[in-house]
Design an enzyme around this catalytic site. Structure first.
Site, PDB file in Angstrom:
ATOM      1  N   ASP A  12       0.731  -1.261   0.034  1.00  0.00           N
ATOM      2  CA  ASP A  12       0.040   0.277  -0.154  1.00  0.00           C
ATOM      3  C   ASP A  12       0.745   1.260  -0.160  1.00  0.00           C
ATOM      4  O   ASP A  12       0.619   2.390   0.545  1.00  0.00           O
ATOM      5  CB  ASP A  12      -1.012  -0.020   1.169  1.00  0.00           C
ATOM      6  CG  ASP A  12      -1.631  -1.185   1.319  1.00  0.00           C
ATOM      7  OD1 ASP A  12      -2.224  -1.447   0.189  1.00  0.00           O
ATOM      8  OD2 ASP A  12      -2.061  -1.850   2.269  1.00  0.00           O
ATOM      9  N   LYS A  15       2.025   2.160  -5.071  1.00  0.00           N
ATOM     10  CA  LYS A  15       2.881   1.741  -6.176  1.00  0.00           C
ATOM     11  C   LYS A  15       1.830   1.861  -7.435  1.00  0.00           C
ATOM     12  O   LYS A  15       2.547   2.132  -8.644  1.00  0.00           O
ATOM     13  CB  LYS A  15       3.132   0.151  -6.122  1.00  0.00           C
ATOM     14  CG  LYS A  15       4.133  -0.145  -5.210  1.00  0.00           C
ATOM     15  CD  LYS A  15       4.372  -1.520  -5.046  1.00  0.00           C
ATOM     16  CE  LYS A  15       3.236  -2.471  -4.570  1.00  0.00           C
ATOM     17  NZ  LYS A  15       3.010  -2.033  -3.327  1.00  0.00           N
ATOM     18  N   GLY A  39      -4.343  -4.446  -4.109  1.00  0.00           N
ATOM     19  CA  GLY A  39      -5.261  -3.535  -4.522  1.00  0.00           C
ATOM     20  C   GLY A  39      -4.164  -2.272  -5.209  1.00  0.00           C
ATOM     21  O   GLY A  39      -3.777  -1.507  -4.233  1.00  0.00           O
ATOM     22  N   HIS A  40      -4.070  -2.144  -6.406  1.00  0.00           N
ATOM     23  CA  HIS A  40      -3.400  -0.958  -6.882  1.00  0.00           C
ATOM     24  C   HIS A  40      -4.403   0.208  -7.520  1.00  0.00           C
ATOM     25  O   HIS A  40      -5.210  -0.076  -8.234  1.00  0.00           O
ATOM     26  CB  HIS A  40      -2.434  -1.478  -8.153  1.00  0.00           C
ATOM     27  CG  HIS A  40      -1.560  -2.494  -7.466  1.00  0.00           C
ATOM     28  ND1 HIS A  40      -0.751  -3.099  -8.366  1.00  0.00           N
ATOM     29  CD2 HIS A  40      -1.101  -2.568  -6.347  1.00  0.00           C
ATOM     30  CE1 HIS A  40       0.124  -3.752  -7.645  1.00  0.00           C
ATOM     31  NE2 HIS A  40      -0.037  -3.561  -6.362  1.00  0.00           N
ATOM     32  N   THR A 128      -5.810 -11.593   3.551  1.00  0.00           N
ATOM     33  CA  THR A 128      -7.053 -10.925   2.923  1.00  0.00           C
ATOM     34  C   THR A 128      -8.132 -11.882   2.288  1.00  0.00           C
ATOM     35  O   THR A 128      -9.097 -11.400   1.990  1.00  0.00           O
ATOM     36  CB  THR A 128      -6.484 -10.394   1.308  1.00  0.00           C
ATOM     37  OG1 THR A 128      -5.911 -11.647   0.657  1.00  0.00           O
ATOM     38  CG2 THR A 128      -5.228  -9.307   1.572  1.00  0.00           C
ATOM     39  N   GLN A 223       2.201  -5.834  -2.995  1.00  0.00           N
ATOM     40  CA  GLN A 223       2.436  -6.028  -1.569  1.00  0.00           C
ATOM     41  C   GLN A 223       3.874  -5.214  -1.431  1.00  0.00           C
ATOM     42  O   GLN A 223       4.303  -4.356  -2.119  1.00  0.00           O
ATOM     43  CB  GLN A 223       2.910  -7.434  -1.166  1.00  0.00           C
ATOM     44  CG  GLN A 223       1.540  -7.881  -1.041  1.00  0.00           C
ATOM     45  CD  GLN A 223       0.925  -8.842  -2.174  1.00  0.00           C
ATOM     46  OE1 GLN A 223       1.469  -9.411  -2.903  1.00  0.00           O
ATOM     47  NE2 GLN A 223      -0.398  -8.935  -2.619  1.00  0.00           N
ATOM     48  N   ARG A 302     -10.406  -2.748   5.104  1.00  0.00           N
ATOM     49  CA  ARG A 302      -9.930  -2.747   6.254  1.00  0.00           C
ATOM     50  C   ARG A 302      -9.137  -1.591   6.876  1.00  0.00           C
ATOM     51  O   ARG A 302      -8.434  -1.023   5.945  1.00  0.00           O
ATOM     52  CB  ARG A 302      -8.754  -4.087   6.864  1.00  0.00           C
ATOM     53  CG  ARG A 302      -9.640  -5.451   6.846  1.00  0.00           C
ATOM     54  CD  ARG A 302      -8.767  -6.437   7.117  1.00  0.00           C
ATOM     55  NE  ARG A 302      -7.715  -6.929   5.870  1.00  0.00           N
ATOM     56  CZ  ARG A 302      -6.722  -7.662   6.161  1.00  0.00           C
ATOM     57  NH1 ARG A 302      -6.567  -8.197   7.180  1.00  0.00           N
ATOM     58  NH2 ARG A 302      -5.866  -7.936   5.142  1.00  0.00           N
TER      59      ARG A 302
HETATM   60  P1  IMP Z   1      -2.839 -12.736   2.094  1.00  0.00           P
HETATM   61  O1  IMP Z   1      -1.602 -12.266   1.088  1.00  0.00           O
HETATM   62  O2  IMP Z   1      -4.071 -12.538   1.903  1.00  0.00           O
HETATM   63  O3  IMP Z   1      -2.206 -14.361   2.519  1.00  0.00           O
HETATM   64  O4  IMP Z   1      -2.219 -11.879   3.532  1.00  0.00           O
HETATM   65  C1  IMP Z   1      -1.017 -11.996   4.191  1.00  0.00           C
HETATM   66  C2  IMP Z   1      -0.627 -10.658   4.735  1.00  0.00           C
HETATM   67  O5  IMP Z   1      -0.265  -9.925   3.620  1.00  0.00           O
HETATM   68  C3  IMP Z   1      -1.586 -10.089   5.642  1.00  0.00           C
HETATM   69  O6  IMP Z   1      -1.001  -9.239   6.546  1.00  0.00           O
HETATM   70  C4  IMP Z   1      -2.318  -9.108   4.512  1.00  0.00           C
HETATM   71  O7  IMP Z   1      -3.124  -7.921   4.936  1.00  0.00           O
HETATM   72  C5  IMP Z   1      -0.958  -8.559   3.667  1.00  0.00           C
HETATM   73  N1  IMP Z   1      -1.317  -8.205   2.340  1.00  0.00           N
HETATM   74  C6  IMP Z   1      -1.624  -9.180   1.277  1.00  0.00           C
HETATM   75  N2  IMP Z   1      -1.660  -8.201   0.139  1.00  0.00           N
HETATM   76  C7  IMP Z   1      -1.327  -6.940   0.496  1.00  0.00           C
HETATM   77  C8  IMP Z   1      -1.452  -5.767  -0.074  1.00  0.00           C
HETATM   78  O8  IMP Z   1      -1.714  -5.879  -1.346  1.00  0.00           O
HETATM   79  N3  IMP Z   1      -1.316  -4.642   0.478  1.00  0.00           N
HETATM   80  C9  IMP Z   1      -1.131  -4.623   1.901  1.00  0.00           C
HETATM   81  N4  IMP Z   1      -0.929  -5.708   2.417  1.00  0.00           N
HETATM   82  C10 IMP Z   1      -1.469  -6.979   1.860  1.00  0.00           C
END
Ligand code: IMP
Length: 430
Positions: A12, A15, A39-40, A128, A223, A302
């Protein structure tokens, strides 16, 4: 010139806007890891567009977009996004290519993601909930389904059946229920496969050809460094390599073809989900950052945890990504703060740490050391396009970041719209 853009913090970082800006001078924009957990956000003339899977560069007419094999793809999410863009008059037909070797996010991955989080209770990751971790786990355990598998119905059925048998997911629960319905998944995914067929391609070859034509490639990281499965504070990470190395393994482009790696960092810091965050300000200041910065997840909505810029984490990002330059975003959000602390180090058990600790447990118990900068009070940076015209205190703050992090700040973003960008050095010029 081939360039990788990565997040230097916990994702976040903005990017989306940076990649959108750089896409003007790129030819092919490539996603290499993650999935629709990302989420871009891009704001074009007041209209906000959020992309999860489709490379941001496709918002520019005539650009080519590639989803590399390092990405895990939920075909339904991809089709929803293609339709969302079409409804805004943006067609990706003929210019979006999805790797035939990318793994699919299956319905049972989402269920497993939710169940795993529930089982973890208080120590949950805060994922997520998109099934990303289980999809990557199946890939590594060699029981995943790939995009190309959808193109041959009989092979797909055999593979789905074999994989579900191998993982025990076809077994009834103790209550005698079948939680995975093979026929239903087969029918649903075969139909989705038909719809994504026009986009499926051997993308490593497409990229090789683009390199041969000396086109500009722009790799769009999702990420951030602190969420990388290897480099982040494990297990509070995502399940892919969000760092620059992922651009090679996730696309089939060799490291010698990468010319520059640009890191993106917010002028402060945020994270969603659980895990250590030493410079977090869980108080009214954090609330102010959240409100001013609109720090709510682009994927899940969130609330993001907010805090101050962390030099330790940024320096680590420079090292592990081999950054050649950085971009500081959302500088304007700090307008109006009378004091701006910069986290310059950590104290751990009475000692000053000089390196980012590997263990999440150690990081959890680190306390930040701050250098406090004066804000620029009545002055504003919002929408600024000239470095020289920034308030003196804003330049002082940015130059402290540059010096302490040890990386040149080439671009500064001063607003969510396309216009608010200060260019100190143009990234695509060697
Ligand atoms: P997952 O990628 O859904 O398995 O989540 C694992 C961790 O990465 C969690 O803390 C999510 O909130 C974080 N996360 C995954 N994708 C993003 C993103 O695009 N931005 C910020 N945090 C992310």
């Amino acid at each position: 010139m081939n360039l990788v853009v990565v997040g230097m913090q916990w994702g976040d970082e903005g990017k989306g806007k940076v990649v959108d800006f750089l896409s003007e001078t790129a030819d092919v924009i490539i996603r290499y890891q993650g999935g629709h957990n990302a989420g871009h956000t891009v704001v074009i003339e007041g209209q906000t567009i959020i992309l999860h899977l489709i490379p941001t560069g496709l918002l520019h007419a005539g650009k080519i977009g590639v989803i590399g094999h390092g990405v895990v793809v939920d075909p339904k999410a991809l089709l929803d996004e293609i339709e969302m863009l079409a409804s805004k008059g943006i067609s990706v037909t003929g210019r979006l290519f999805l790797s035939d070797a990318a793994h699919l996010v299956m319905p049972y991955h989402r269920t497993m993601d939710h169940e795993s989080e529930q089982r973890r209770g208080a120590s949950k990751i805060g994922t997520t909930g998109r099934g990303i971790g289980p999809a990557y786990a199946d890939k590594m355990a060699r029981v995943g389904i790939r995009v190309a598998d959808l193109l041959d119905p009989q092979h797909f059925r055999e593979k789905l059946s074999a994989n579900l048998t191998e993982t025990g997911r076809l077994l009834p629960t103790t209550a005698g229920e079948h939680t995975v319905d093979l026929q239903k998944i087969y029918d649903e995914y075969l139909a989705l496969g038909e719809r994504i067929k026009p986009y499926i391609a051997g993308t490593a070859r497409i990229l090789r050809q683009a390199i041969g034509r000396k086109q500009h490639l722009l790799f769009e990281g999702a990420q951030g460094t602190q969420l990388d499965v290897d480099m982040g504070a494990y297990p509070y990470v995502t399940s892919s390599n969000a760092t620059a190395g992922g651009a090679c393994t996730g696309t089939g482009v060799g490291p010698t073809q990468i010319d520059k790696v640009i890191g993106v960092a917010k002028a402060y810091a945020t994270r969603v989900g659980s895990g250590p965050f030493p410079s977090e300000t869980d108080n009214d200041i954090g609330e102010r950052l959240r409100t001013q910065g609109q720090e709510f997840g682009a994927t899940t909505g969130r609330s993001r945890r907010c805090g101050w810029f962390d030099v330790m984490a940024a320096r680590y990002a420079v090292d592990v990504n081999g950054l050649t330059a950085m971009v500081v975003t959302k500088l304007d959000i700090l307008d109006g703060f009378s004091e701006i602390p910069l986290c310059t180090g950590y104290q751990y058990k009475g000692q000053l740490l000089t390196e980012m600790p590997t263990s999440a447990n150690v990081l959890q118990h680190c306390t930040p050391v701050y250098q406090v900068f004066d804000g620029w009070r009545g002055q504003t940076t919002a929408g600024a396009t000239s470095y020289g015209k920034l308030p003196d205190n804003a330049r002082r703050y940015l130059e402290a970041i540059e010096t302490r992090v040890g990386c040149p700040v080439d671009l500064i973003s001063t607003g969510s719209d396309r216009g608010g960008m200060i260019i100190r050095r143009a990234p695509f010029v060697s």
